[in-house]
Design a protein around this motif. Sequence first.
Motif, PDB file in Angstrom:
ATOM      1  N   LEU A   1       9.763  32.502  64.050  1.00  0.00           N
ATOM      2  CA  LEU A   1       9.130  31.224  63.728  1.00  0.00           C
ATOM      3  C   LEU A   1      10.188  30.129  63.715  1.00  0.00           C
ATOM      4  CD1 LEU A   1       7.815  33.615  61.646  1.00  0.00           C
ATOM      5  CD2 LEU A   1       6.134  31.785  61.476  1.00  0.00           C
ATOM      6  N   THR A   2       9.751  28.884  63.934  1.00  0.00           N
ATOM      7  CA  THR A   2      10.694  27.772  64.010  1.00  0.00           C
ATOM      8  C   THR A   2      10.284  26.632  63.080  1.00  0.00           C
ATOM      9  OG1 THR A   2       9.530  26.638  65.809  1.00  0.00           O
ATOM     10  CG2 THR A   2      11.158  28.315  66.437  1.00  0.00           C
ATOM     11  N   TYR A   3      11.241  25.729  62.873  1.00  0.00           N
ATOM     12  CA  TYR A   3      10.987  24.465  62.184  1.00  0.00           C
ATOM     13  C   TYR A   3      11.940  23.436  62.769  1.00  0.00           C
ATOM     14  CZ  TYR A   3      15.234  25.324  59.440  1.00  0.00           C
ATOM     15  OH  TYR A   3      16.530  25.549  59.066  1.00  0.00           O
ATOM     16  N   GLN A   4      11.849  22.196  62.315  1.00  0.00           N
ATOM     17  CA  GLN A   4      12.715  21.110  62.766  1.00  0.00           C
ATOM     18  C   GLN A   4      13.640  20.676  61.625  1.00  0.00           C
ATOM     19  OE1 GLN A   4      12.495  19.362  66.073  1.00  0.00           O
ATOM     20  NE2 GLN A   4      11.614  21.377  66.447  1.00  0.00           N
ATOM     21  N   THR A   5      14.806  20.172  61.982  1.00  0.00           N
ATOM     22  CA  THR A   5      15.853  19.864  60.999  1.00  0.00           C
ATOM     23  C   THR A   5      15.347  19.032  59.826  1.00  0.00           C
ATOM     24  OG1 THR A   5      17.511  19.908  62.765  1.00  0.00           O
ATOM     25  CG2 THR A   5      18.131  18.830  60.695  1.00  0.00           C
ATOM     26  N   LYS A   6      14.505  18.054  60.082  1.00  0.00           N
ATOM     27  CA  LYS A   6      14.079  17.134  59.030  1.00  0.00           C
ATOM     28  C   LYS A   6      12.900  17.657  58.213  1.00  0.00           C
ATOM     29  CE  LYS A   6      15.814  13.002  61.375  1.00  0.00           C
ATOM     30  NZ  LYS A   6      15.491  11.647  61.915  1.00  0.00           N
ATOM     31  N   ASP A   7      12.382  18.821  58.537  1.00  0.00           N
ATOM     32  CA  ASP A   7      11.262  19.386  57.778  1.00  0.00           C
ATOM     33  C   ASP A   7      11.677  19.700  56.341  1.00  0.00           C
ATOM     34  OD1 ASP A   7       9.777  19.245  60.068  1.00  0.00           O
ATOM     35  OD2 ASP A   7       9.778  21.400  60.476  1.00  0.00           O
TER      36      ASP A   7
END
Length: 380
Positions: free
Chosen positions: A197-203
């Motif tokens: 699974l992934t996310y973005q730096t600013k999450d």
Amino acid sequence: MTVAVALLALVGAPPSEAKLEGKVVRLGGIYPITGKGAEWGEHSKIATDIALEEINAAGGVGGVKLEVVVHDTATEVGQAISLTRKLVLEEKVLAINGPCFSSEYEALAPLLDRLQIVIVSQCSSKPGLAKLSKWAFRNTLTSDKQLEPAVDVWKKRYKIKTAAILYDSADAVSAAEGAKILPVLLKKYGVEQKDILTYQTKDIDFSAQLTKIKSLGVDGIALGSCYQQAANIVRQARKLGLKQPFLAGACTGSPEFAKLVGDDGEGSIIGSAGWPDDPRPRNREFLKKFMERAGGKKPNYGGMRSYDNVYIMKQVIEKYGVTNKPGDLELDREKIRKGWAELKGFDGITGATGMDADGEGAGKSTVLEVKGGVFVKVEY
């Protein structure tokens, strides 16, 4: 922002092999003092200052005062490139320490064959980047080297048979760890990968990813993440009732991670390239000086390796016959490149280090465990 760092008067005589001219030996530094990587840049700057004070108090480089002209990249690729050009073409430095982040390093390295100057990163860890140019070096360990022994320790200690991977797809190192390195290592050590699974730096909210991981019923969770997001992920996981042990690498290897996660992160295993609490006398002295300047914070491994890099530069300049004459600038830069390429067995505060055939740091990875809000070293 530009900061010229040169401290304390000179004492002592130059080594016999050094025949340096001028009043100052000038190096450059491109560190992310602001932006998302500010802690890594701040620690690199503080460590550079400490090394400079020590070297200049002991006689400088070949009897000449050493200076590092530091520029802030703001953790931006464009800034890293333009500031490197400034250091090379306008400020005429002999070599450059940095950049720290792999996104900056990957963009800058292909330009070096034209600029013909050495860059030495203290913390870029995405595999394969130093081979982009013969002028590109990294005195650190790539993520695969940092993570492999940590995966082995994590699996054996917690009897991990299944795992999920969660990584920051917007960060170069974290993405390399999550998409390429961790899947290979999990397979190598017999751990079944249930999902990525992934996310973005600013999450800041990771509940969707963690809820999915909870439904998988895995034995462990492997992160490709910088320490701020990793700490948030661990805390949110515990609030959702996930009790699995965490594994992480490179950018999570800041002592601040252990402090931020506290009891929630107890037992987390981190692959790293340095340990600030190394009990050797020289390390204890460095740690004391660093914490006095950093408001009580301990250095990340980028800071520790920045300190070593300044001392390696001194050794190379003296050993390889750099003259520091304005007319010899191109020749001196080539001598420094040769010195880094041939570096073996330098005894620094991060342990014995040298360069492999591609210009990558060669040494032993450090495995760390979170205990009581601090990192402790795991022997393996």
